[in-house]
Design a protein around this motif. Structure first.
Motif, PDB file in Angstrom:
ATOM      1  N   ILE A 189     -22.642 -25.540 -29.448  1.00 48.49           N
ATOM      2  CA  ILE A 189     -23.366 -25.428 -28.181  1.00 48.49           C
ATOM      3  C   ILE A 189     -24.460 -26.493 -28.083  1.00 48.49           C
ATOM      4  CG2 ILE A 189     -24.781 -23.935 -26.723  1.00 48.49           C
ATOM      5  CD1 ILE A 189     -23.444 -21.538 -28.094  1.00 48.49           C
ATOM      6  N   GLY A 190     -25.289 -26.569 -29.116  1.00 48.33           N
ATOM      7  CA  GLY A 190     -26.451 -27.442 -29.076  1.00 48.33           C
ATOM      8  C   GLY A 190     -26.129 -28.918 -29.155  1.00 48.33           C
ATOM      9  N   SER A 191     -25.157 -29.289 -30.004  1.00 51.46           N
ATOM     10  CA  SER A 191     -24.880 -30.707 -30.203  1.00 51.46           C
ATOM     11  C   SER A 191     -24.325 -31.389 -28.947  1.00 51.46           C
ATOM     12  CB  SER A 191     -23.914 -30.891 -31.382  1.00 51.46           C
ATOM     13  OG  SER A 191     -23.671 -32.254 -31.627  1.00 51.46           O
ATOM     14  N   PRO A 192     -23.284 -30.843 -28.287  1.00 56.00           N
ATOM     15  CA  PRO A 192     -22.818 -31.499 -27.054  1.00 56.00           C
ATOM     16  C   PRO A 192     -23.877 -31.519 -25.962  1.00 56.00           C
ATOM     17  CG  PRO A 192     -21.175 -29.955 -27.874  1.00 56.00           C
ATOM     18  CD  PRO A 192     -22.424 -29.707 -28.656  1.00 56.00           C
ATOM     19  N   LEU A 193     -24.644 -30.426 -25.845  1.00 52.40           N
ATOM     20  CA  LEU A 193     -25.683 -30.358 -24.819  1.00 52.40           C
ATOM     21  C   LEU A 193     -26.715 -31.452 -25.037  1.00 52.40           C
ATOM     22  CD1 LEU A 193     -26.449 -28.582 -22.375  1.00 52.40           C
ATOM     23  CD2 LEU A 193     -27.894 -27.244 -23.913  1.00 52.40           C
ATOM     24  N   PHE A 194     -27.117 -31.632 -26.284  1.00 52.19           N
ATOM     25  CA  PHE A 194     -28.115 -32.657 -26.599  1.00 52.19           C
ATOM     26  C   PHE A 194     -27.550 -34.060 -26.409  1.00 52.19           C
ATOM     27  CE2 PHE A 194     -29.665 -35.660 -29.809  1.00 52.19           C
ATOM     28  CZ  PHE A 194     -30.983 -35.782 -29.402  1.00 52.19           C
TER      29      PHE A 194
ATOM     30  N   ILE B 134     -32.795 -27.162 -33.412  1.00 45.49           N
ATOM     31  CA  ILE B 134     -33.948 -26.852 -34.260  1.00 45.49           C
ATOM     32  C   ILE B 134     -33.920 -25.377 -34.673  1.00 45.49           C
ATOM     33  CG2 ILE B 134     -36.469 -26.660 -34.288  1.00 45.49           C
ATOM     34  CD1 ILE B 134     -36.582 -29.144 -32.536  1.00 45.49           C
ATOM     35  N   TYR B 135     -33.592 -24.490 -33.726  1.00 44.86           N
ATOM     36  CA  TYR B 135     -33.478 -23.066 -34.042  1.00 44.86           C
ATOM     37  C   TYR B 135     -32.419 -22.838 -35.121  1.00 44.86           C
ATOM     38  CZ  TYR B 135     -32.190 -18.156 -33.475  1.00 44.86           C
ATOM     39  OH  TYR B 135     -31.881 -16.831 -33.719  1.00 44.86           O
ATOM     40  N   ARG B 136     -31.290 -23.511 -34.971  1.00 46.96           N
ATOM     41  CA  ARG B 136     -30.220 -23.401 -35.961  1.00 46.96           C
ATOM     42  C   ARG B 136     -30.682 -23.892 -37.327  1.00 46.96           C
ATOM     43  NH1 ARG B 136     -26.840 -27.499 -37.692  1.00 46.96           N
ATOM     44  NH2 ARG B 136     -24.846 -26.834 -38.610  1.00 46.96           N
ATOM     45  N   ARG B 137     -31.363 -25.020 -37.333  1.00 48.17           N
ATOM     46  CA  ARG B 137     -31.810 -25.600 -38.598  1.00 48.17           C
ATOM     47  C   ARG B 137     -32.861 -24.727 -39.272  1.00 48.17           C
ATOM     48  NH1 ARG B 137     -30.778 -30.166 -41.118  1.00 48.17           N
ATOM     49  NH2 ARG B 137     -29.376 -30.731 -39.423  1.00 48.17           N
TER      50      ARG B 137
ATOM     51  N   GLY C 112     -29.886 -20.366 -43.283  1.00 45.42           N
ATOM     52  CA  GLY C 112     -30.381 -20.677 -44.613  1.00 45.42           C
ATOM     53  C   GLY C 112     -29.867 -21.972 -45.223  1.00 45.42           C
ATOM     54  N   PRO C 113     -28.553 -22.154 -45.345  1.00 43.98           N
ATOM     55  CA  PRO C 113     -28.034 -23.393 -45.945  1.00 43.98           C
ATOM     56  C   PRO C 113     -28.439 -24.647 -45.181  1.00 43.98           C
ATOM     57  CG  PRO C 113     -26.331 -21.705 -45.878  1.00 43.98           C
ATOM     58  CD  PRO C 113     -27.476 -21.181 -45.077  1.00 43.98           C
ATOM     59  N   VAL C 114     -28.497 -24.547 -43.849  1.00 43.18           N
ATOM     60  CA  VAL C 114     -28.889 -25.709 -43.048  1.00 43.18           C
ATOM     61  C   VAL C 114     -30.365 -26.025 -43.284  1.00 43.18           C
ATOM     62  CG1 VAL C 114     -29.056 -26.657 -40.720  1.00 43.18           C
ATOM     63  CG2 VAL C 114     -27.160 -25.146 -41.310  1.00 43.18           C
ATOM     64  N   PHE C 115     -31.185 -24.985 -43.357  1.00 38.12           N
ATOM     65  CA  PHE C 115     -32.611 -25.194 -43.600  1.00 38.12           C
ATOM     66  C   PHE C 115     -32.850 -25.777 -44.995  1.00 38.12           C
ATOM     67  CE2 PHE C 115     -36.819 -23.650 -44.995  1.00 38.12           C
ATOM     68  CZ  PHE C 115     -37.603 -24.254 -44.025  1.00 38.12           C
ATOM     69  N   SER C 116     -32.060 -25.349 -45.952  1.00 42.55           N
ATOM     70  CA  SER C 116     -32.210 -25.874 -47.318  1.00 42.55           C
ATOM     71  C   SER C 116     -31.845 -27.351 -47.389  1.00 42.55           C
ATOM     72  CB  SER C 116     -31.329 -25.079 -48.290  1.00 42.55           C
ATOM     73  OG  SER C 116     -31.711 -23.713 -48.314  1.00 42.55           O
ATOM     74  N   ALA C 117     -30.944 -27.780 -46.512  1.00 43.28           N
ATOM     75  CA  ALA C 117     -30.529 -29.184 -46.496  1.00 43.28           C
ATOM     76  C   ALA C 117     -31.443 -30.058 -45.639  1.00 43.28           C
ATOM     77  CB  ALA C 117     -29.094 -29.299 -45.990  1.00 43.28           C
ATOM     78  N   THR C 118     -32.466 -29.465 -45.026  1.00 40.82           N
ATOM     79  CA  THR C 118     -33.384 -30.200 -44.165  1.00 40.82           C
ATOM     80  C   THR C 118     -34.503 -30.813 -44.987  1.00 40.82           C
ATOM     81  OG1 THR C 118     -32.935 -28.654 -42.350  1.00 40.82           O
ATOM     82  CG2 THR C 118     -34.884 -30.049 -42.155  1.00 40.82           C
ATOM     83  N   THR C 119     -34.691 -32.112 -44.880  1.00 36.77           N
ATOM     84  CA  THR C 119     -35.727 -32.815 -45.630  1.00 36.77           C
ATOM     85  C   THR C 119     -37.001 -32.936 -44.793  1.00 36.77           C
ATOM     86  OG1 THR C 119     -35.038 -34.990 -44.831  1.00 36.77           O
ATOM     87  CG2 THR C 119     -33.925 -34.133 -46.806  1.00 36.77           C
ATOM     88  N   ARG C 120     -38.072 -33.376 -45.435  1.00 41.51           N
ATOM     89  CA  ARG C 120     -39.311 -33.629 -44.697  1.00 41.51           C
ATOM     90  C   ARG C 120     -39.111 -34.739 -43.682  1.00 41.51           C
ATOM     91  NH1 ARG C 120     -43.972 -33.514 -49.492  1.00 41.51           N
ATOM     92  NH2 ARG C 120     -43.685 -31.295 -50.077  1.00 41.51           N
ATOM     93  N   ASN C 121     -38.295 -35.694 -44.035  1.00 38.39           N
ATOM     94  CA  ASN C 121     -37.977 -36.773 -43.106  1.00 38.39           C
ATOM     95  C   ASN C 121     -37.319 -36.218 -41.853  1.00 38.39           C
ATOM     96  OD1 ASN C 121     -36.068 -38.856 -41.918  1.00 38.39           O
ATOM     97  ND2 ASN C 121     -37.142 -40.152 -43.375  1.00 38.39           N
ATOM     98  N   ASP C 122     -36.411 -35.253 -42.023  1.00 42.86           N
ATOM     99  CA  ASP C 122     -35.747 -34.633 -40.873  1.00 42.86           C
ATOM    100  C   ASP C 122     -36.753 -33.898 -39.990  1.00 42.86           C
ATOM    101  OD1 ASP C 122     -33.267 -35.527 -41.740  1.00 42.86           O
ATOM    102  OD2 ASP C 122     -32.890 -33.718 -42.915  1.00 42.86           O
ATOM    103  N   LYS C 123     -37.665 -33.180 -40.618  1.00 41.85           N
ATOM    104  CA  LYS C 123     -38.661 -32.422 -39.853  1.00 41.85           C
ATOM    105  C   LYS C 123     -39.545 -33.352 -39.031  1.00 41.85           C
ATOM    106  CE  LYS C 123     -38.784 -28.717 -43.302  1.00 41.85           C
ATOM    107  NZ  LYS C 123     -39.600 -28.012 -44.323  1.00 41.85           N
TER     108      LYS C 123
END
Length: 255
Positions: A63-68, A123-126, A130-141
């Protein structure tokens, strides 16, 4: 006016702060954008990736990726037309300022809302998966914060100036300033008189472009052209039953 007198006149009219923000900063960000991508490709070629998290979660991503992406594509096309194409050119082909203004406001608002909604879902998904948030780096944030701020400021400038306010023709000031940067004749005076929201949007965009080469946003400059010429990938079945067809020589089952 001589070439040596021009910087003095610009500094006097725009002020030192105006020259730093609307002359020095754009060139610094442009240099970092270009040289940063060259450095990234030479020394981090295998890191040139989106670090896809599709394997972790797909429902919100669909949903989010095509919309964005569709929203940001329309926004990008609108910026290219609005900043690069002079006002006289669109009028020469029969597009009046009123028609252009209405189209730009309507399409820009719709595309901006779609882009903002898409990135909000991502952002809500990330944050919640859990697994997506764990793969998120400070650079991503940091990238998400900078990108969201640029989108919000651009949408706010459009809404406040053209819908809530009496309208603002950015093609009389911001567009000529943008083109003057690339013609090596920067005119900061054009930006010092622009509304604050437009100035903040431009500054946030400049900082975003400076950080661009060091984030996952580099994938925007990537096209999978190698897929057209790469050899086929052969997959061997692990099924216990091979069927009745005799495998060709060299493809007999091993083990």
């Amino acid at each position: 006016m001589t070439a040596s007198a021009q910087p003095v006149t610009l500094a006097a009219e725009a002020g030192t702060g105006g020259v730093l923000l609307w002359v020095a900063l754009p060139y610094v960000c442009l240099a970092v954008f270009v040289l940063g991508h060259i450095w990234r490709y030479r020394y981090d070629k295998f890191g040139w990736t989106t670090r896809s998290s599709q394997l972790y979660e797909r429902r919100l991503l669909r949903i989010g990726s095509p919309l964005f992406h569709f929203g940001i594509l329309v926004v990008l096309i609108g910026h290219v037309v609005g900043l690069i194409v002079p006002k006289s050119w669109t009028e020469a082909v029969g597009v009046s300022e009123n028609v252009y203004h209405i189209g730009a406001v309507v399409l820009g608002t719709v595309a901006g809302v779609a882009t903002l909604g898409g990135i909000a879902i991502l952002i809500y998904r990330r944050r919640t998966v859990g697994p997506v948030f764990s793969a998120t780096t400070r650079n991503d944030k940091a990238m998400y914060v900078s990108l969201t701020a640029t989108i919000v400021l651009g949408l706010a400038a459009t809404v406040v100036a053209n819908i809530a306010g009496g309208g603002y023709d950015y093609r009389e000031t911001i567009s000529p300033w943008f083109r003057s940067i690339f013609s090596l004749q920067p005119d900061p005076v054009l930006m010092t008189g622009a509304p604050v929201l437009f100035q903040l949007h431009a500054l946030s965009a400049l900082l975003l472009f400076a950080a661009w080469p060091f984030t996952r946003l580099v994938h925007m400059l990537t096209a999978p052209l190698g897929y057209l010429t790469r050899p086929y990938i052969v997959y061997r079945s692990r099924d216990t039953t091979l069927g009745t067809r005799t495998p060709p020589r060299g493809w007999e089952r091993t083990g």
